[in-house]
Design a protein around this motif. Sequence first.
Motif, short mmCIF file in Angstrom:
data_model
loop_
_atom_site.label_atom_id
_atom_site.label_comp_id
_atom_site.label_asym_id
_atom_site.label_seq_id
_atom_site.Cartn_x
_atom_site.Cartn_y
_atom_site.Cartn_z
N VAL A 283 0.86 -1.20 0.00
CA VAL A 283 0.00 0.00 0.00
C VAL A 283 0.88 1.24 0.00
O VAL A 283 1.82 1.35 0.80
CB VAL A 283 -0.93 0.02 1.23
N ASN A 284 0.59 2.18 -0.92
CA ASN A 284 1.37 3.43 -1.02
C ASN A 284 0.44 4.64 -0.96
O ASN A 284 -0.66 4.61 -1.52
CB ASN A 284 2.14 3.47 -2.35
N THR A 285 0.90 5.72 -0.32
CA THR A 285 0.07 6.94 -0.23
C THR A 285 -0.04 7.62 -1.58
O THR A 285 -1.05 8.23 -1.90
CB THR A 285 0.65 7.94 0.79
N GLY A 286 1.01 7.56 -2.40
CA GLY A 286 0.96 8.16 -3.73
C GLY A 286 0.66 9.64 -3.69
O GLY A 286 1.27 10.41 -2.96
N GLN A 287 -0.38 10.04 -4.45
CA GLN A 287 -0.77 11.45 -4.53
C GLN A 287 -1.74 11.85 -3.44
O GLN A 287 -2.21 12.98 -3.39
CB GLN A 287 -1.42 11.73 -5.90
N ASN A 288 -2.05 10.92 -2.54
CA ASN A 288 -3.02 11.20 -1.48
C ASN A 288 -2.36 12.02 -0.37
O ASN A 288 -1.69 11.51 0.50
CB ASN A 288 -3.55 9.88 -0.89
N THR A 289 -2.57 13.35 -0.41
CA THR A 289 -1.97 14.22 0.60
C THR A 289 -3.01 14.76 1.55
O THR A 289 -2.90 14.64 2.75
CB THR A 289 -1.22 15.38 -0.07
N GLY A 290 -4.09 15.35 1.02
CA GLY A 290 -5.20 15.79 1.86
C GLY A 290 -4.78 16.84 2.87
O GLY A 290 -3.69 17.40 2.84
N ASN A 302 -4.88 3.45 4.64
CA ASN A 302 -4.90 2.01 4.92
C ASN A 302 -6.32 1.47 4.97
O ASN A 302 -6.62 0.39 4.44
CB ASN A 302 -4.19 1.71 6.23
N LEU A 303 -7.23 2.23 5.62
CA LEU A 303 -8.63 1.80 5.69
C LEU A 303 -9.24 1.71 4.30
O LEU A 303 -9.96 0.75 3.98
CB LEU A 303 -9.45 2.78 6.54
N GLU A 304 -8.97 2.70 3.47
CA GLU A 304 -9.48 2.69 2.10
C GLU A 304 -8.95 1.48 1.33
O GLU A 304 -9.66 0.86 0.55
CB GLU A 304 -9.08 3.99 1.39
N ALA A 305 -7.69 1.16 1.60
CA ALA A 305 -7.05 0.04 0.88
C ALA A 305 -7.64 -1.31 1.26
O ALA A 305 -7.67 -2.23 0.44
CB ALA A 305 -5.54 0.06 1.14
N THR A 306 -8.12 -1.47 2.51
CA THR A 306 -8.63 -2.78 2.94
C THR A 306 -9.76 -3.26 2.04
O THR A 306 -9.79 -4.41 1.63
CB THR A 306 -9.13 -2.74 4.40
N LYS A 307 -10.68 -2.37 1.72
CA LYS A 307 -11.83 -2.75 0.90
C LYS A 307 -11.40 -3.14 -0.51
O LYS A 307 -11.85 -4.15 -1.06
CB LYS A 307 -12.85 -1.60 0.84
N GLU A 308 -10.49 -2.34 -1.10
CA GLU A 308 -10.05 -2.62 -2.47
C GLU A 308 -9.19 -3.87 -2.55
O GLU A 308 -9.28 -4.64 -3.51
CB GLU A 308 -9.30 -1.42 -3.03
N ILE A 309 -8.37 -4.11 -1.54
CA ILE A 309 -7.54 -5.31 -1.53
C ILE A 309 -8.42 -6.56 -1.46
O ILE A 309 -8.21 -7.53 -2.19
CB ILE A 309 -6.54 -5.29 -0.35
N ALA A 310 -9.43 -6.54 -0.58
CA ALA A 310 -10.36 -7.67 -0.47
C ALA A 310 -11.06 -7.91 -1.80
O ALA A 310 -11.25 -9.05 -2.23
CB ALA A 310 -11.38 -7.41 0.63
N VAL A 324 0.22 -8.65 3.15
CA VAL A 324 -0.12 -7.27 2.85
C VAL A 324 0.75 -6.34 3.69
O VAL A 324 0.78 -6.45 4.92
CB VAL A 324 -1.61 -6.97 3.11
N ASP A 325 1.43 -5.44 3.01
CA ASP A 325 2.29 -4.46 3.69
C ASP A 325 1.56 -3.11 3.68
O ASP A 325 1.70 -2.32 2.75
CB ASP A 325 3.63 -4.35 2.96
N PHE A 326 0.76 -2.88 4.73
CA PHE A 326 0.10 -1.59 4.87
C PHE A 326 1.13 -0.54 5.29
O PHE A 326 2.21 -0.88 5.78
CB PHE A 326 -1.01 -1.66 5.93
N ILE A 327 0.81 0.73 5.11
CA ILE A 327 1.70 1.80 5.54
C ILE A 327 1.81 1.74 7.06
O ILE A 327 0.80 1.58 7.76
CB ILE A 327 1.17 3.18 5.09
N ASP A 328 3.02 1.84 7.56
CA ASP A 328 3.28 1.65 8.99
C ASP A 328 2.53 2.67 9.85
O ASP A 328 2.55 3.87 9.57
CB ASP A 328 4.78 1.75 9.26
N MET A 329 1.85 2.19 10.88
CA MET A 329 1.09 3.03 11.81
C MET A 329 1.69 2.93 13.21
O MET A 329 2.06 1.85 13.66
CB MET A 329 -0.38 2.59 11.84
#
Length: 458
Positions: A283-290, A302-310, A324-329
Amino acid sequence: MSKCLILSKNTYEIKLALLEDNKLEEIYIEREKEKEISGNIYKGKIVDILNKGEIIFVDIGLEKTAFLSFENKKNIPKFNISDSLIVQVETDARDEKGARLTLDYSINGENLVLLPNSNNLSISKKIEDLEAIKKLKDVFLNIDKGLILRTKSLEKSPEALLEEYKRLEVIDNQIKKGFKEKNTTLLYDSNSILKKALNLLDNDIDEFIIDDENSFNKIKNNLEENEKNYLLKKIKKYFKDEDIFSYYNIDSQIERALDRKVYLESGASIVIEKTEALISIDVNTGQNTGNKTSQELIFQTNLEATKEIARQIKLRNLAGIIIVDFIDMKKISDRKKLLEEFKRYLSEDRIEISSLEYTNLSLIQFTRKRQGKELALYYREKCQYCEGTGYFLSKDRIILNLLEDLNSQIKSQDIKKILVRTKKDIIKELNKYIDNNKIEYIEDNNFYKIGYKMELYN
Protein backbone atom coordinates in the motif's frame (compact mmCIF):
# COMPACT_ATOMS: atom_id res chain seq x y z
CA MET A 1 -26.63 -0.76 -3.26
CA SER A 2 -27.76 -2.33 -6.52
CA LYS A 3 -26.56 -5.82 -7.45
CA CYS A 4 -26.67 -7.25 -10.94
CA LEU A 5 -25.64 -10.56 -12.52
CA ILE A 6 -24.53 -10.55 -16.18
CA LEU A 7 -24.19 -13.79 -18.15
CA SER A 8 -22.59 -13.91 -21.59
CA LYS A 9 -22.15 -16.98 -23.77
CA ASN A 10 -20.49 -17.60 -27.13
CA THR A 11 -19.16 -20.69 -28.91
CA TYR A 12 -15.86 -20.54 -26.99
CA GLU A 13 -16.73 -19.59 -23.42
CA ILE A 14 -19.42 -18.61 -20.94
CA LYS A 15 -18.81 -15.77 -18.47
CA LEU A 16 -20.69 -14.67 -15.37
CA ALA A 17 -20.11 -11.29 -13.70
CA LEU A 18 -21.45 -9.89 -10.43
CA LEU A 19 -21.73 -6.10 -10.37
CA GLU A 20 -22.39 -3.95 -7.29
CA ASP A 21 -23.31 -0.37 -8.21
CA ASN A 22 -21.86 -1.09 -11.68
CA LYS A 23 -18.52 -2.12 -10.15
CA LEU A 24 -17.20 -5.60 -10.97
CA GLU A 25 -16.96 -7.69 -7.79
CA GLU A 26 -16.74 -11.27 -9.07
CA ILE A 27 -16.10 -12.92 -12.43
CA TYR A 28 -16.41 -16.60 -13.41
CA ILE A 29 -15.26 -18.07 -16.72
CA GLU A 30 -15.92 -21.52 -18.17
CA ARG A 31 -14.28 -22.83 -21.32
CA GLU A 32 -15.13 -26.18 -22.82
CA LYS A 33 -11.47 -27.18 -23.31
CA GLU A 34 -10.27 -26.15 -19.84
CA LYS A 35 -13.09 -26.69 -17.39
CA GLU A 36 -12.50 -26.19 -13.69
CA ILE A 37 -12.69 -29.48 -11.78
CA SER A 38 -12.21 -28.40 -8.16
CA GLY A 39 -15.23 -29.68 -6.19
CA ASN A 40 -16.27 -32.18 -8.85
CA ILE A 41 -17.10 -35.73 -7.72
CA TYR A 42 -15.75 -38.74 -9.66
CA LYS A 43 -15.74 -42.49 -9.67
CA GLY A 44 -12.04 -43.31 -9.56
CA LYS A 45 -9.95 -46.47 -9.77
CA ILE A 46 -6.77 -46.99 -7.73
CA VAL A 47 -3.75 -47.50 -10.00
CA ASP A 48 -0.84 -47.29 -7.53
CA ILE A 49 -0.17 -47.25 -3.77
CA LEU A 50 2.99 -45.77 -2.23
CA ASN A 51 4.54 -45.38 1.25
CA LYS A 52 2.42 -48.09 2.86
CA GLY A 53 -0.80 -46.44 1.69
CA GLU A 54 0.09 -42.84 2.55
CA ILE A 55 -0.12 -41.83 -1.13
CA ILE A 56 -2.70 -43.41 -3.43
CA PHE A 57 -2.83 -42.62 -7.14
CA VAL A 58 -6.31 -42.68 -8.64
CA ASP A 59 -7.45 -42.66 -12.26
CA ILE A 60 -10.51 -40.38 -12.57
CA GLY A 61 -10.49 -40.24 -16.35
CA LEU A 62 -8.32 -37.12 -16.71
CA GLU A 63 -4.99 -36.64 -18.48
CA LYS A 64 -3.01 -36.61 -15.22
CA THR A 65 -3.49 -39.26 -12.55
CA ALA A 66 -4.99 -37.74 -9.39
CA PHE A 67 -3.94 -38.66 -5.85
CA LEU A 68 -5.14 -39.13 -2.27
CA SER A 69 -2.77 -38.25 0.56
CA PHE A 70 -2.94 -39.73 4.08
CA GLU A 71 0.47 -38.47 5.22
CA ASN A 72 0.72 -37.54 8.91
CA LYS A 73 -2.57 -39.30 9.66
CA LYS A 74 -2.90 -41.95 12.38
CA ASN A 75 -5.58 -44.05 10.71
CA ILE A 76 -4.79 -44.86 7.09
CA PRO A 77 -7.61 -46.68 5.27
CA LYS A 78 -6.68 -49.97 3.58
CA PHE A 79 -7.12 -50.17 -0.18
CA ASN A 80 -6.00 -52.44 -3.01
CA ILE A 81 -4.99 -51.78 -6.60
CA SER A 82 -8.08 -51.59 -8.87
CA ASP A 83 -10.45 -50.67 -6.00
CA SER A 84 -13.10 -48.14 -7.03
CA LEU A 85 -13.83 -45.05 -4.93
CA ILE A 86 -16.09 -42.01 -4.78
CA VAL A 87 -13.68 -39.07 -4.65
CA GLN A 88 -13.93 -35.29 -4.80
CA VAL A 89 -11.30 -32.93 -6.22
CA GLU A 90 -9.87 -30.69 -3.50
CA THR A 91 -7.24 -28.96 -5.66
CA ASP A 92 -6.91 -28.78 -9.45
CA ALA A 93 -3.86 -30.27 -11.15
CA ARG A 94 -0.84 -27.95 -11.00
CA ASP A 95 2.47 -28.12 -12.86
CA GLU A 96 3.49 -31.81 -12.82
CA LYS A 97 1.09 -32.82 -10.03
CA GLY A 98 -2.30 -34.31 -10.68
CA ALA A 99 -5.45 -33.19 -8.87
CA ARG A 100 -5.55 -33.70 -5.10
CA LEU A 101 -8.57 -35.75 -3.96
CA THR A 102 -10.57 -36.41 -0.79
CA LEU A 103 -12.85 -39.28 0.21
CA ASP A 104 -14.96 -36.95 2.40
CA TYR A 105 -16.98 -35.46 -0.41
CA SER A 106 -19.52 -32.70 0.12
CA ILE A 107 -22.43 -31.30 -1.89
CA ASN A 108 -23.01 -27.55 -1.74
CA GLY A 109 -26.46 -26.04 -1.60
CA GLU A 110 -27.62 -22.46 -1.26
CA ASN A 111 -27.87 -22.58 2.54
CA LEU A 112 -26.60 -26.06 3.39
CA VAL A 113 -23.60 -28.27 2.69
CA LEU A 114 -24.35 -32.00 2.77
CA LEU A 115 -21.59 -34.28 4.15
CA PRO A 116 -22.67 -37.83 3.19
CA ASN A 117 -19.77 -39.54 5.00
CA SER A 118 -20.34 -37.75 8.29
CA ASN A 119 -23.10 -37.40 10.90
CA ASN A 120 -21.93 -34.10 12.43
CA LEU A 121 -24.04 -30.95 12.35
CA SER A 122 -21.99 -27.73 12.10
CA ILE A 123 -23.28 -24.17 12.11
CA SER A 124 -21.52 -21.12 10.67
CA LYS A 125 -19.34 -19.36 13.25
CA LYS A 126 -20.89 -16.09 12.12
CA ILE A 127 -24.15 -17.16 13.79
CA GLU A 128 -23.51 -16.33 17.43
CA ASP A 129 -27.02 -16.09 18.88
CA LEU A 130 -27.51 -19.21 21.04
CA GLU A 131 -31.27 -19.27 20.60
CA ALA A 132 -30.94 -19.09 16.82
CA ILE A 133 -28.38 -21.93 16.91
CA LYS A 134 -30.76 -24.11 18.95
CA LYS A 135 -33.64 -23.48 16.52
CA LEU A 136 -31.47 -24.47 13.56
CA LYS A 137 -30.31 -27.64 15.31
CA ASP A 138 -33.92 -28.57 16.12
CA VAL A 139 -34.80 -28.47 12.41
CA PHE A 140 -32.36 -31.32 11.72
CA LEU A 141 -32.79 -33.49 14.83
CA ASN A 142 -33.85 -36.53 12.80
CA ILE A 143 -31.21 -36.21 10.07
CA ASP A 144 -28.50 -38.90 10.06
CA LYS A 145 -26.10 -37.29 7.57
CA GLY A 146 -23.58 -34.57 8.19
CA LEU A 147 -24.53 -30.95 7.46
CA ILE A 148 -22.97 -27.52 7.52
CA LEU A 149 -25.46 -24.67 7.89
CA ARG A 150 -24.34 -21.48 6.19
CA THR A 151 -24.98 -18.00 7.63
CA LYS A 152 -27.84 -17.46 5.17
CA SER A 153 -29.73 -20.43 6.63
CA LEU A 154 -30.75 -18.14 9.49
CA GLU A 155 -33.03 -16.26 7.08
CA LYS A 156 -34.87 -19.39 5.88
CA SER A 157 -37.90 -21.15 7.31
CA PRO A 158 -37.54 -24.71 8.69
CA GLU A 159 -39.66 -25.96 5.77
CA ALA A 160 -37.37 -24.32 3.19
CA LEU A 161 -34.25 -25.75 4.83
CA LEU A 162 -35.70 -29.27 4.95
CA GLU A 163 -36.75 -28.97 1.31
CA GLU A 164 -33.20 -28.00 0.37
CA TYR A 165 -31.84 -30.93 2.37
CA LYS A 166 -34.08 -33.29 0.37
CA ARG A 167 -32.76 -31.85 -2.91
CA LEU A 168 -29.16 -32.40 -1.79
CA GLU A 169 -30.04 -35.95 -0.72
CA VAL A 170 -31.45 -36.64 -4.19
CA ILE A 171 -28.12 -35.52 -5.70
CA ASP A 172 -26.23 -37.81 -3.31
CA ASN A 173 -28.46 -40.76 -4.27
CA GLN A 174 -27.77 -40.04 -7.95
CA ILE A 175 -24.01 -40.00 -7.22
CA LYS A 176 -24.19 -43.37 -5.46
CA LYS A 177 -26.32 -44.81 -8.25
CA GLY A 178 -23.81 -43.58 -10.86
CA PHE A 179 -20.97 -45.12 -8.86
CA LYS A 180 -22.65 -48.56 -9.03
CA GLU A 181 -23.60 -48.39 -12.70
CA LYS A 182 -20.75 -46.49 -14.41
CA ASN A 183 -17.05 -46.95 -15.04
CA THR A 184 -14.43 -44.31 -14.16
CA THR A 185 -16.32 -41.08 -14.82
CA LEU A 186 -17.58 -37.74 -13.59
CA LEU A 187 -20.46 -38.33 -11.16
CA TYR A 188 -21.28 -34.72 -10.25
CA ASP A 189 -20.18 -31.43 -11.82
CA SER A 190 -20.19 -28.66 -9.23
CA ASN A 191 -18.55 -26.07 -11.49
CA SER A 192 -21.19 -25.31 -14.08
CA ILE A 193 -21.48 -21.54 -14.47
CA LEU A 194 -25.27 -21.91 -14.51
CA LYS A 195 -25.08 -23.60 -11.08
CA LYS A 196 -22.92 -20.75 -9.82
CA ALA A 197 -25.44 -18.28 -11.21
CA LEU A 198 -28.34 -20.02 -9.48
CA ASN A 199 -26.41 -20.03 -6.19
CA LEU A 200 -25.75 -16.30 -6.52
CA LEU A 201 -29.31 -15.45 -7.55
CA ASP A 202 -31.30 -14.48 -4.48
CA ASN A 203 -33.33 -11.57 -3.10
CA ASP A 204 -30.20 -9.40 -2.92
CA ILE A 205 -29.84 -9.50 -6.72
CA ASP A 206 -31.86 -6.81 -8.50
CA GLU A 207 -31.41 -8.08 -12.06
CA PHE A 208 -29.98 -11.10 -13.87
CA ILE A 209 -29.35 -10.21 -17.52
CA ILE A 210 -28.57 -13.01 -19.99
CA ASP A 211 -27.54 -12.72 -23.66
CA ASP A 212 -28.07 -16.40 -24.56
CA GLU A 213 -31.53 -17.88 -25.21
CA ASN A 214 -30.64 -21.43 -24.19
CA SER A 215 -29.05 -20.33 -20.91
CA PHE A 216 -32.02 -18.08 -20.17
CA ASN A 217 -34.43 -20.99 -20.60
CA LYS A 218 -32.32 -23.30 -18.40
CA ILE A 219 -32.25 -20.73 -15.59
CA LYS A 220 -35.98 -20.09 -15.95
CA ASN A 221 -36.86 -23.81 -15.91
CA ASN A 222 -34.69 -24.44 -12.86
CA LEU A 223 -36.36 -21.64 -10.91
CA GLU A 224 -39.81 -23.00 -11.81
CA GLU A 225 -38.88 -26.59 -10.90
CA ASN A 226 -37.54 -25.48 -7.51
CA GLU A 227 -40.58 -23.27 -6.87
CA LYS A 228 -38.60 -20.03 -6.87
CA ASN A 229 -41.10 -18.13 -8.96
CA TYR A 230 -40.45 -14.99 -6.93
CA LEU A 231 -37.05 -14.78 -8.66
CA LEU A 232 -38.41 -15.12 -12.22
CA LYS A 233 -39.08 -11.39 -12.50
CA LYS A 234 -35.36 -10.72 -11.95
CA ILE A 235 -34.12 -12.60 -15.05
CA LYS A 236 -34.11 -10.65 -18.32
CA LYS A 237 -32.93 -11.23 -21.87
CA TYR A 238 -30.35 -8.94 -23.44
CA PHE A 239 -31.35 -7.78 -26.93
CA LYS A 240 -28.84 -5.03 -27.83
CA ASP A 241 -26.35 -5.45 -30.69
CA GLU A 242 -23.38 -4.33 -28.60
CA ASP A 243 -21.52 -7.05 -26.69
CA ILE A 244 -23.07 -7.29 -23.21
CA PHE A 245 -19.71 -7.16 -21.37
CA SER A 246 -18.76 -4.01 -23.29
CA TYR A 247 -22.13 -2.39 -22.71
CA TYR A 248 -21.86 -2.84 -18.93
CA ASN A 249 -18.18 -1.75 -18.92
CA ILE A 250 -17.05 -5.18 -17.65
CA ASP A 251 -14.25 -5.79 -20.18
CA SER A 252 -12.42 -2.59 -19.22
CA GLN A 253 -12.75 -3.46 -15.52
CA ILE A 254 -11.26 -6.91 -16.19
CA GLU A 255 -8.32 -5.28 -17.96
CA ARG A 256 -7.67 -3.08 -14.92
CA ALA A 257 -7.86 -6.18 -12.69
CA LEU A 258 -4.91 -7.63 -14.62
CA ASP A 259 -2.60 -4.68 -13.84
CA ARG A 260 -0.07 -4.95 -11.02
CA LYS A 261 -0.90 -1.42 -9.82
CA VAL A 262 -4.39 -0.40 -8.70
CA TYR A 263 -5.27 3.22 -7.91
CA LEU A 264 -7.65 4.13 -5.10
CA GLU A 265 -10.12 7.02 -5.27
CA SER A 266 -7.96 9.13 -2.95
CA GLY A 267 -4.95 8.90 -5.27
CA ALA A 268 -3.19 6.27 -3.18
CA SER A 269 -2.40 2.90 -4.74
CA ILE A 270 -1.82 -0.77 -4.08
CA VAL A 271 0.75 -2.92 -5.91
CA ILE A 272 0.11 -6.65 -6.31
CA GLU A 273 3.09 -8.92 -7.01
CA LYS A 274 2.83 -12.69 -7.51
CA THR A 275 5.77 -15.02 -6.90
CA GLU A 276 6.12 -18.80 -6.77
CA ALA A 277 5.92 -18.82 -2.97
CA LEU A 278 3.39 -16.11 -2.15
CA ILE A 279 1.49 -12.99 -3.20
CA SER A 280 2.62 -9.65 -1.81
CA ILE A 281 0.44 -6.54 -1.73
CA ASP A 282 1.96 -3.15 -0.95
CA VAL A 283 0.00 0.00 0.00
CA ASN A 284 1.37 3.43 -1.02
CA THR A 285 0.07 6.94 -0.23
CA GLY A 286 0.96 8.16 -3.73
CA GLN A 287 -0.77 11.45 -4.53
CA ASN A 288 -3.02 11.20 -1.48
CA THR A 289 -1.97 14.22 0.60
CA GLY A 290 -5.20 15.79 1.86
CA ASN A 291 -5.41 18.14 4.85
CA LYS A 292 -5.01 15.52 7.59
CA THR A 293 -2.00 14.99 9.80
CA SER A 294 0.54 12.42 8.66
CA GLN A 295 -0.78 9.65 10.95
CA GLU A 296 -4.43 10.43 10.14
CA LEU A 297 -3.64 10.31 6.45
CA ILE A 298 -1.84 6.99 6.78
CA PHE A 299 -4.69 5.44 8.78
CA GLN A 300 -7.38 6.64 6.33
CA THR A 301 -5.34 5.43 3.34
CA ASN A 302 -4.90 2.01 4.92
CA LEU A 303 -8.63 1.80 5.69
CA GLU A 304 -9.48 2.69 2.10
CA ALA A 305 -7.05 0.04 0.88
CA THR A 306 -8.63 -2.78 2.94
CA LYS A 307 -11.83 -2.75 0.90
CA GLU A 308 -10.05 -2.62 -2.47
CA ILE A 309 -7.54 -5.31 -1.53
CA ALA A 310 -10.36 -7.67 -0.47
CA ARG A 311 -12.11 -6.93 -3.78
CA GLN A 312 -8.99 -7.49 -5.88
CA ILE A 313 -8.19 -10.80 -4.17
CA LYS A 314 -11.69 -12.07 -4.88
CA LEU A 315 -11.83 -10.65 -8.40
CA ARG A 316 -8.43 -12.02 -9.44
CA ASN A 317 -9.05 -15.31 -7.56
CA LEU A 318 -5.67 -15.09 -5.83
CA ALA A 319 -4.79 -18.05 -3.62
CA GLY A 320 -2.13 -19.41 -1.28
CA ILE A 321 -0.13 -17.27 1.14
CA ILE A 322 -0.95 -13.57 0.85
CA ILE A 323 1.06 -10.89 2.67
CA VAL A 324 -0.12 -7.27 2.85
CA ASP A 325 2.29 -4.46 3.69
CA PHE A 326 0.10 -1.59 4.87
CA ILE A 327 1.70 1.80 5.54
CA ASP A 328 3.28 1.65 8.99
CA MET A 329 1.09 3.03 11.81
CA LYS A 330 2.39 4.09 15.22
CA LYS A 331 -0.81 3.62 17.25
CA ILE A 332 -1.65 0.07 18.36
CA SER A 333 -5.35 1.05 18.41
CA ASP A 334 -5.16 2.01 14.71
CA ARG A 335 -3.54 -1.32 13.88
CA LYS A 336 -6.32 -3.20 15.67
CA LYS A 337 -9.04 -1.19 13.92
CA LEU A 338 -7.38 -1.83 10.56
CA LEU A 339 -7.24 -5.59 11.15
CA GLU A 340 -10.90 -5.71 12.19
CA GLU A 341 -11.95 -3.71 9.13
CA PHE A 342 -9.89 -5.95 6.85
CA LYS A 343 -11.46 -9.05 8.43
CA ARG A 344 -14.90 -7.59 7.78
CA TYR A 345 -14.29 -7.17 4.05
CA LEU A 346 -12.55 -10.52 3.68
CA SER A 347 -15.45 -12.27 5.44
CA GLU A 348 -17.60 -11.49 2.37
CA ASP A 349 -15.40 -13.79 0.28
CA ARG A 350 -17.07 -17.07 -0.74
CA ILE A 351 -13.73 -18.91 -0.58
CA GLU A 352 -12.19 -19.92 2.74
CA ILE A 353 -9.66 -17.51 4.27
CA SER A 354 -7.66 -18.52 7.34
CA SER A 355 -4.80 -17.51 9.67
CA LEU A 356 -5.42 -13.79 9.29
CA GLU A 357 -3.01 -12.03 11.67
CA TYR A 358 -0.09 -9.63 12.04
CA THR A 359 3.40 -11.05 11.65
CA ASN A 360 6.40 -10.07 13.79
CA LEU A 361 7.31 -7.54 11.08
CA SER A 362 3.86 -5.85 11.34
CA LEU A 363 2.70 -7.27 8.02
CA ILE A 364 -0.75 -8.85 7.70
CA GLN A 365 -0.59 -12.45 6.54
CA PHE A 366 -3.31 -14.98 5.67
CA THR A 367 -4.06 -17.86 3.32
CA ARG A 368 -6.85 -18.19 0.78
CA LYS A 369 -7.94 -21.63 -0.39
CA ARG A 370 -7.05 -22.48 -3.97
CA GLN A 371 -10.22 -22.96 -5.97
CA GLY A 372 -10.37 -22.63 -9.73
CA LYS A 373 -8.01 -20.70 -11.98
CA GLU A 374 -6.56 -17.29 -11.35
CA LEU A 375 -8.24 -14.64 -13.55
CA ALA A 376 -4.94 -13.71 -15.24
CA LEU A 377 -4.53 -17.25 -16.60
CA TYR A 378 -7.63 -16.80 -18.77
CA TYR A 379 -6.23 -13.64 -20.36
CA ARG A 380 -2.43 -13.77 -20.33
CA GLU A 381 0.49 -16.11 -20.99
CA LYS A 382 4.11 -15.94 -19.87
CA CYS A 383 6.29 -13.82 -22.11
CA GLN A 384 8.45 -16.13 -24.24
CA TYR A 385 11.34 -13.68 -24.06
CA CYS A 386 11.52 -12.73 -20.35
CA GLU A 387 9.80 -15.95 -19.09
CA GLY A 388 7.61 -14.06 -16.67
CA THR A 389 10.31 -11.93 -15.02
CA GLY A 390 9.12 -8.75 -16.71
CA TYR A 391 12.74 -7.89 -17.65
CA PHE A 392 15.07 -8.39 -20.61
CA LEU A 393 18.86 -8.35 -20.51
CA SER A 394 20.13 -4.78 -20.40
CA LYS A 395 21.84 -3.30 -23.46
CA ASP A 396 25.16 -3.09 -21.59
CA ARG A 397 24.98 -6.73 -20.48
CA ILE A 398 24.20 -7.89 -24.05
CA ILE A 399 27.25 -5.98 -25.33
CA LEU A 400 29.52 -7.37 -22.59
CA ASN A 401 28.34 -10.95 -23.21
CA LEU A 402 28.83 -10.52 -26.94
CA LEU A 403 32.31 -9.06 -26.51
CA GLU A 404 33.31 -12.06 -24.39
CA ASP A 405 31.98 -14.47 -27.02
CA LEU A 406 33.66 -12.64 -29.90
CA ASN A 407 37.03 -12.28 -28.18
CA SER A 408 37.11 -16.01 -27.48
CA GLN A 409 36.27 -16.89 -31.11
CA ILE A 410 38.35 -14.32 -33.03
CA LYS A 411 41.63 -15.94 -31.95
CA SER A 412 40.71 -19.27 -33.53
CA GLN A 413 42.55 -19.94 -36.79
CA ASP A 414 39.87 -22.45 -37.89
CA ILE A 415 37.12 -19.83 -38.05
CA LYS A 416 37.08 -17.77 -41.24
CA LYS A 417 33.95 -15.72 -40.57
CA ILE A 418 31.69 -14.85 -37.63
CA LEU A 419 28.14 -13.79 -38.45
CA VAL A 420 26.40 -11.80 -35.68
CA ARG A 421 22.68 -11.19 -35.90
CA THR A 422 21.54 -8.50 -33.44
CA LYS A 423 19.80 -5.14 -33.05
CA LYS A 424 21.04 -2.00 -34.81
CA ASP A 425 21.92 -0.09 -31.64
CA ILE A 426 23.97 -3.06 -30.39
CA ILE A 427 25.97 -3.15 -33.63
CA LYS A 428 26.65 0.57 -33.35
CA GLU A 429 28.06 0.17 -29.85
CA LEU A 430 30.13 -2.91 -30.73
CA ASN A 431 31.91 -1.05 -33.52
CA LYS A 432 33.36 1.26 -30.87
CA TYR A 433 35.05 -1.63 -29.12
CA ILE A 434 35.96 -4.23 -31.74
CA ASP A 435 37.02 -4.06 -35.36
CA ASN A 436 37.88 -7.32 -37.11
CA ASN A 437 37.45 -8.46 -40.70
CA LYS A 438 36.17 -11.83 -39.50
CA ILE A 439 33.00 -10.26 -38.11
CA GLU A 440 29.95 -9.56 -40.26
CA TYR A 441 26.82 -7.96 -38.79
CA ILE A 442 23.16 -8.41 -39.77
CA GLU A 443 20.54 -6.08 -38.30
CA ASP A 444 17.61 -7.89 -36.65
CA ASN A 445 15.35 -6.14 -34.14
CA ASN A 446 13.55 -9.36 -33.09
CA PHE A 447 16.12 -10.45 -30.51
CA TYR A 448 14.89 -9.54 -27.04
CA LYS A 449 16.21 -11.77 -24.30
CA ILE A 450 19.70 -12.90 -25.33
CA GLY A 451 20.05 -9.94 -27.70
CA TYR A 452 22.09 -11.66 -30.40
CA LYS A 453 22.80 -14.82 -32.39
CA MET A 454 26.20 -15.99 -33.57
CA GLU A 455 27.06 -18.27 -36.51
CA LEU A 456 30.62 -19.52 -37.09
CA TYR A 457 31.98 -20.49 -40.53
CA ASN A 458 35.10 -22.63 -40.90
